[in-house]
Design a protein around this motif. Sequence first.
Motif, PDB file in Angstrom:
ATOM      1  N   GLU A 245       0.838  -1.200   0.000  1.00 49.28           N
ATOM      2  CA  GLU A 245       0.000   0.000   0.000  1.00 49.28           C
ATOM      3  C   GLU A 245       0.879   1.259   0.000  1.00 49.28           C
ATOM      4  N   ARG A 246       1.941   1.246   0.770  1.00 45.17           N
ATOM      5  CA  ARG A 246       2.839   2.402   0.803  1.00 45.17           C
ATOM      6  C   ARG A 246       3.492   2.601  -0.560  1.00 45.17           C
ATOM      7  N   GLU A 247       3.893   1.494  -1.194  1.00 43.38           N
ATOM      8  CA  GLU A 247       4.552   1.609  -2.492  1.00 43.38           C
ATOM      9  C   GLU A 247       3.578   2.115  -3.548  1.00 43.38           C
ATOM     10  N   ALA A 248       2.336   1.647  -3.508  1.00 43.51           N
ATOM     11  CA  ALA A 248       1.320   2.149  -4.446  1.00 43.51           C
ATOM     12  C   ALA A 248       1.072   3.637  -4.222  1.00 43.51           C
ATOM     13  N   ASP A 249       1.041   4.060  -2.956  1.00 42.96           N
ATOM     14  CA  ASP A 249       0.888   5.486  -2.656  1.00 42.96           C
ATOM     15  C   ASP A 249       2.017   6.292  -3.295  1.00 42.96           C
ATOM     16  N   LYS A 250       3.252   5.820  -3.128  1.00 44.28           N
ATOM     17  CA  LYS A 250       4.413   6.548  -3.634  1.00 44.28           C
ATOM     18  C   LYS A 250       4.402   6.699  -5.149  1.00 44.28           C
ATOM     19  N   LEU A 251       3.840   5.698  -5.847  1.00 46.75           N
ATOM     20  CA  LEU A 251       3.845   5.763  -7.317  1.00 46.75           C
ATOM     21  C   LEU A 251       2.734   6.664  -7.853  1.00 46.75           C
ATOM     22  N   MET A 252       1.734   6.936  -7.051  1.00 50.96           N
ATOM     23  CA  MET A 252       0.597   7.743  -7.517  1.00 50.96           C
ATOM     24  C   MET A 252       1.012   9.042  -8.202  1.00 50.96           C
ATOM     25  N   PRO A 253       1.844   9.892  -7.574  1.00 51.09           N
ATOM     26  CA  PRO A 253       2.166  11.172  -8.230  1.00 51.09           C
ATOM     27  C   PRO A 253       2.957  11.013  -9.519  1.00 51.09           C
ATOM     28  N   TRP A 254       3.720   9.933  -9.649  1.00 54.86           N
ATOM     29  CA  TRP A 254       4.458   9.683 -10.884  1.00 54.86           C
ATOM     30  C   TRP A 254       3.482   9.408 -12.038  1.00 54.86           C
ATOM     31  N   LEU A 255       2.509   8.561 -11.772  1.00 54.89           N
ATOM     32  CA  LEU A 255       1.518   8.240 -12.796  1.00 54.89           C
ATOM     33  C   LEU A 255       0.700   9.468 -13.175  1.00 54.89           C
ATOM     34  N   LEU A 256       0.347  10.273 -12.176  1.00 54.07           N
ATOM     35  CA  LEU A 256      -0.432  11.478 -12.431  1.00 54.07           C
ATOM     36  C   LEU A 256       0.341  12.468 -13.291  1.00 54.07           C
ATOM     37  N   ALA A 257       1.610  12.661 -12.975  1.00 52.73           N
ATOM     38  CA  ALA A 257       2.423  13.641 -13.706  1.00 52.73           C
ATOM     39  C   ALA A 257       2.506  13.297 -15.182  1.00 52.73           C
ATOM     40  N   ASN A 258       2.722  12.032 -15.500  1.00 51.81           N
ATOM     41  CA  ASN A 258       2.820  11.631 -16.902  1.00 51.81           C
ATOM     42  C   ASN A 258       1.501  11.789 -17.646  1.00 51.81           C
ATOM     43  N   ALA A 259       0.397  11.713 -16.910  1.00 50.39           N
ATOM     44  CA  ALA A 259      -0.924  11.857 -17.524  1.00 50.39           C
ATOM     45  C   ALA A 259      -1.360  13.312 -17.641  1.00 50.39           C
ATOM     46  N   GLY A 260      -0.500  14.231 -17.228  1.00 56.59           N
ATOM     47  CA  GLY A 260      -0.826  15.647 -17.356  1.00 56.59           C
ATOM     48  C   GLY A 260      -1.522  16.243 -16.148  1.00 56.59           C
ATOM     49  N   TYR A 261      -1.646  15.469 -15.075  1.00 60.12           N
ATOM     50  CA  TYR A 261      -2.229  15.985 -13.847  1.00 60.12           C
ATOM     51  C   TYR A 261      -1.127  16.541 -12.939  1.00 60.12           C
ATOM     52  N   ASP A 262      -1.517  17.379 -12.001  1.00 60.51           N
ATOM     53  CA  ASP A 262      -0.588  17.884 -11.002  1.00 60.51           C
ATOM     54  C   ASP A 262      -0.234  16.738 -10.059  1.00 60.51           C
ATOM     55  N   PRO A 263       1.051  16.345  -9.968  1.00 61.87           N
ATOM     56  CA  PRO A 263       1.399  15.231  -9.078  1.00 61.87           C
ATOM     57  C   PRO A 263       1.049  15.507  -7.621  1.00 61.87           C
ATOM     58  N   ALA A 264       0.977  16.781  -7.251  1.00 64.01           N
ATOM     59  CA  ALA A 264       0.601  17.124  -5.881  1.00 64.01           C
ATOM     60  C   ALA A 264      -0.844  16.746  -5.569  1.00 64.01           C
ATOM     61  N   ALA A 265      -1.627  16.423  -6.584  1.00 64.46           N
ATOM     62  CA  ALA A 265      -3.012  16.004  -6.353  1.00 64.46           C
ATOM     63  C   ALA A 265      -3.064  14.727  -5.528  1.00 64.46           C
ATOM     64  N   ALA A 266      -2.011  13.903  -5.587  1.00 63.69           N
ATOM     65  CA  ALA A 266      -1.993  12.684  -4.781  1.00 63.69           C
ATOM     66  C   ALA A 266      -2.040  13.015  -3.297  1.00 63.69           C
ATOM     67  N   GLY A 267      -1.239  13.998  -2.884  1.00 56.19           N
ATOM     68  CA  GLY A 267      -1.264  14.405  -1.493  1.00 56.19           C
ATOM     69  C   GLY A 267      -2.576  15.068  -1.119  1.00 56.19           C
ATOM     70  N   ARG A 268      -3.107  15.873  -2.030  1.00 54.42           N
ATOM     71  CA  ARG A 268      -4.383  16.538  -1.744  1.00 54.42           C
ATOM     72  C   ARG A 268      -5.512  15.526  -1.608  1.00 54.42           C
ATOM     73  N   PHE A 269      -5.410  14.438  -2.359  1.00 54.52           N
ATOM     74  CA  PHE A 269      -6.436  13.405  -2.238  1.00 54.52           C
ATOM     75  C   PHE A 269      -6.494  12.865  -0.812  1.00 54.52           C
ATOM     76  N   PHE A 270      -5.335  12.544  -0.245  1.00 50.92           N
ATOM     77  CA  PHE A 270      -5.332  11.991   1.105  1.00 50.92           C
ATOM     78  C   PHE A 270      -5.742  13.018   2.153  1.00 50.92           C
ATOM     79  N   ARG A 271      -5.460  14.268   1.883  1.00 49.01           N
ATOM     80  CA  ARG A 271      -5.879  15.302   2.846  1.00 49.01           C
ATOM     81  C   ARG A 271      -7.375  15.605   2.707  1.00 49.01           C
ATOM     82  N   GLU A 272      -7.919  15.354   1.534  1.00 48.09           N
ATOM     83  CA  GLU A 272      -9.343  15.587   1.313  1.00 48.09           C
ATOM     84  C   GLU A 272     -10.188  14.458   1.895  1.00 48.09           C
ATOM     85  N   TYR A 273      -9.730  13.237   1.666  1.00 48.89           N
ATOM     86  CA  TYR A 273     -10.508  12.085   2.102  1.00 48.89           C
ATOM     87  C   TYR A 273     -10.240  11.783   3.566  1.00 48.89           C
TER      88      TYR A 273
END
Length: 330
Positions: A245-273
């Motif tokens: 689970e920790r490793e999947a969390d860490k890869l989230m911003p990498w996948l987002l960045a390549n898809a054109g999303y702000d990689p910081a959205a991964a952190g915002r997701f956890f702070r939102e939920y």
Amino acid sequence: MMRGFALCGLSAVLLVAAASATALDRRAIDYGAERAAIEEFQELDQRLQDVGWKLARSNADFCQETAPSIGLQLQDMASYGSPDIARKALGLIQDFAVQTAAQGSPSALSGAFWRNREIVEADGANMSEWPASERLDWRRLVRAHDALDTGLTSNGEVTFRFSDASKETVKPVTVCRTRFELSGEGERAVADGKRVVIGSRFYGFTYSEELFAAAVAHELAHNLLRHRDWLDQNGRKRRNVRTTEREADKLMPWLLANAGYDPAAAGRFFREYQPSSGGGFLLRGSHDNWEKRAKVVEAEVPRIHSLMKREGRADWSGHFARMIEPENAR
């Protein structure tokens, strides 16, 4: 989780309508309401497919397993609680039609695959003639998608014939090998090694696209990092599950960045939920707390920004620090 497109929870009306004709006055059926229920489900599915396509397509250069894809999902009337009602609600003669064409995919760019358009044949095969149970049969739909994948791999294209006799040939592009499926029931998001399955009541559908994409990226990361295989080999002790689970969390911003999303959205997701939001994203004892998870993914962002600035992409296949031994994940 069963394999296939779980449409059985799509509409309570369709399930009730599965009663025999002698027990139900077909003239009393509101076919407009039935179509609206189907289209409501399709709207959620479209959102999932659009986000899933961006993630899988943009990270294909870094995935160990890739596949040719045209970004098309089919629907089969046999999957519904009452196929004849669903067929009439959608105006179909036979059983197969377009479910979704992911935004930016070859099927969407062709302009030929609008939602609910009836498909008569795919590479000469009339899929409606394949055997299926009378209702709630998802197996034929899985067979159809498998056949499309096989054809794309062997032929490099697939030709469809529609109910108006027109044809369309589509060539694929390369994506990370994962299917994205919307389940008709539940609020969980899960990955099984080959699929990312999102429940139609998943709380992430209420979020912005980039926060929803963060949730999908987490599940996709499990598949790309082959966590199920690793757990099969090393056991599902709590500490092992938590490590994946920790490793999947860490890869989230990498996948987002390549898809054109702000990689910081991964952190915002956890702070939102928060756990009070409901949903099945958190399994007790298998994940860190939300604050820690946010900090872990946020720590990856500076490195990602540096790579994006220098190389124009976040090559996680060469720069991502694994938490488990890669050779044991294969």
